[in-house]
Design an enzyme around this catalytic site. Sequence first.
Site, PDB file in Angstrom:
ATOM      1  N   THR A  29      53.232  97.763 110.249  1.00 17.93           N
ATOM      2  CA  THR A  29      53.809  98.634 111.279  1.00 17.93           C
ATOM      3  C   THR A  29      53.921 100.075 110.779  1.00 17.93           C
ATOM      4  O   THR A  29      53.580 101.018 111.505  1.00 17.93           O
ATOM      5  CB  THR A  29      55.193  98.106 111.724  1.00 17.93           C
ATOM      6  OG1 THR A  29      55.025  96.756 112.141  1.00 17.93           O
ATOM      7  CG2 THR A  29      55.749  98.911 112.868  1.00 17.93           C
ATOM      8  N   LYS A  97      65.686  93.431 106.823  1.00 21.17           N
ATOM      9  CA  LYS A  97      64.868  92.548 107.679  1.00 21.17           C
ATOM     10  C   LYS A  97      64.460  91.364 106.820  1.00 21.17           C
ATOM     11  O   LYS A  97      63.908  91.549 105.727  1.00 21.17           O
ATOM     12  CB  LYS A  97      63.621  93.313 108.113  1.00 21.17           C
ATOM     13  CG  LYS A  97      62.543  92.483 108.788  1.00 21.17           C
ATOM     14  CD  LYS A  97      61.253  93.325 108.816  1.00 21.17           C
ATOM     15  CE  LYS A  97      60.079  92.574 109.390  1.00 21.17           C
ATOM     16  NZ  LYS A  97      60.149  92.502 110.839  1.00 21.17           N
ATOM     17  N   LYS A 136      68.355  91.068 109.648  1.00 22.83           N
ATOM     18  CA  LYS A 136      67.728  91.040 110.971  1.00 22.83           C
ATOM     19  C   LYS A 136      66.568  90.049 110.995  1.00 22.83           C
ATOM     20  O   LYS A 136      65.837  89.927 110.016  1.00 22.83           O
ATOM     21  CB  LYS A 136      67.200  92.431 111.317  1.00 22.83           C
ATOM     22  CG  LYS A 136      66.430  92.463 112.656  1.00 22.83           C
ATOM     23  CD  LYS A 136      65.683  93.762 112.869  1.00 22.83           C
ATOM     24  CE  LYS A 136      64.198  93.515 112.893  1.00 22.83           C
ATOM     25  NZ  LYS A 136      63.429  94.704 113.322  1.00 22.83           N
ATOM     26  N   GLU A 177      67.697  88.798 117.130  1.00 27.38           N
ATOM     27  CA  GLU A 177      66.856  89.642 117.996  1.00 27.38           C
ATOM     28  C   GLU A 177      65.784  88.848 118.733  1.00 27.38           C
ATOM     29  O   GLU A 177      64.693  88.636 118.208  1.00 27.38           O
ATOM     30  CB  GLU A 177      66.182  90.746 117.162  1.00 27.38           C
ATOM     31  CG  GLU A 177      65.294  91.663 117.997  1.00 27.38           C
ATOM     32  CD  GLU A 177      64.608  92.771 117.200  1.00 27.38           C
ATOM     33  OE1 GLU A 177      64.721  92.784 115.950  1.00 27.38           O
ATOM     34  OE2 GLU A 177      63.943  93.611 117.820  1.00 27.38           O
ATOM     35  N   LYS A 219      70.677  91.572 119.298  1.00 25.99           N
ATOM     36  CA  LYS A 219      69.778  92.716 119.520  1.00 25.99           C
ATOM     37  C   LYS A 219      68.741  92.319 120.569  1.00 25.99           C
ATOM     38  O   LYS A 219      67.672  91.824 120.242  1.00 25.99           O
ATOM     39  CB  LYS A 219      69.111  93.108 118.198  1.00 25.99           C
ATOM     40  CG  LYS A 219      68.078  94.227 118.325  1.00 25.99           C
ATOM     41  CD  LYS A 219      67.722  94.827 116.981  1.00 25.99           C
ATOM     42  CE  LYS A 219      66.590  95.831 117.104  1.00 25.99           C
ATOM     43  NZ  LYS A 219      66.397  96.621 115.885  1.00 25.99           N
ATOM     44  N   SER A 289      70.056  99.851 118.366  1.00 26.81           N
ATOM     45  CA  SER A 289      69.467  99.574 117.054  1.00 26.81           C
ATOM     46  C   SER A 289      67.986  99.942 117.193  1.00 26.81           C
ATOM     47  O   SER A 289      67.107  99.093 117.140  1.00 26.81           O
ATOM     48  CB  SER A 289      69.635  98.095 116.700  1.00 26.81           C
ATOM     49  OG  SER A 289      68.926  97.792 115.523  1.00 26.81           O
TER      50      SER A 289
END
Length: 340
Positions: A29, A97, A136, A177, A219, A289
Amino acid sequence: MSKQELERVAQAMVAKGKGILAADESMGTIKRRFDSIKIESNESSRRAYREMLFTTKGIEEAISGVILFDETLRTAASDGTPFPQVLSRKGIIPGIKVDKGPVDLPEFPGEVVTEGLDGLRGRVKEYKELGAKFAKWRAVITISNGIPSYTCLETNAHALARYAALCQEGGLVPIVEPEVLLDGSHTVERCQEVTERALRVTFAALFLQRVYLEGMILKPSMVVSGKDCPQQAGVQEVAERTIRCLKRTVPAAVPGIAFLSGGQSAERATEHLNAMNAMGPHPWEVSFSYARALQDPALKAWQGDPVNIAAAQKIFYHRAKCNGAARSGKYSKHMEAEAA
Ligand code: 13P
């Protein structure tokens, strides 16, 4: 960590007037983000970029926590201070993460499941030692003809709940999430229906794994029209549908909801958050977030060049402050004009 401590951290993550910066881009990413400004992604450019963000003066006024990627948690700023300490010295909570990204779900074309549970107990322990206080895990749900399937929702919810339970056992507050992607030509009604189903299935799984709701943060994505839908829902409609959907599905015991931006423009993401808070009070804090909606304008200004750091930080600070104002419905277009 005790339940009280989990609760205390979760509440601090959604403190009034503040939200979370997602800066946990995986290698793939961050390369895509850097490609967009034509700079190479390597250890040194990634460090320079994250240092620019984290050392922005005053950012702690509107940023409660930062989600880091594994490499960044282990990286030091140019003065030798590890990034988690750079943040905690400013009163910003470092997070990590922990998922390993989505892979194809066999026999379910177009659908994915997030991996990363194997060995997670050990990784949680290590991340905690490195200074992380929360974690996360992102599940990805795609809307298209005939999907998402129940299997996709259930498989992802199970993984989210197993992750959340392991985090709480090891003393990290889990950010749960389930992201419903905005890609596609679906209507806002369809997005609402899918988001509602995804959240119901997710909270059922969290219950089965005995996740402590007071010690987690949700999230979700907002209820928006598909990116290619010709009829785009306006700001007020998005806010109303999103809040309605969340009230139906998210127990009031959850301290906060921190939205992802999902590819909305920076200003639109702020407007949506503002409209939702203007409709309050709500049973939970309604916060942000964001990754792209906080970073994109600053990334463009930075261009990988040290001479642009001050300009990029100014823009980043401004976006953080706008979203901080949106936490209480006090954002207005004037804030953009004043900064321009
Ligand atoms: P965006 O705000 O760019 O959607 O990213 C948030 C995030 O952390 C996705 O996992």
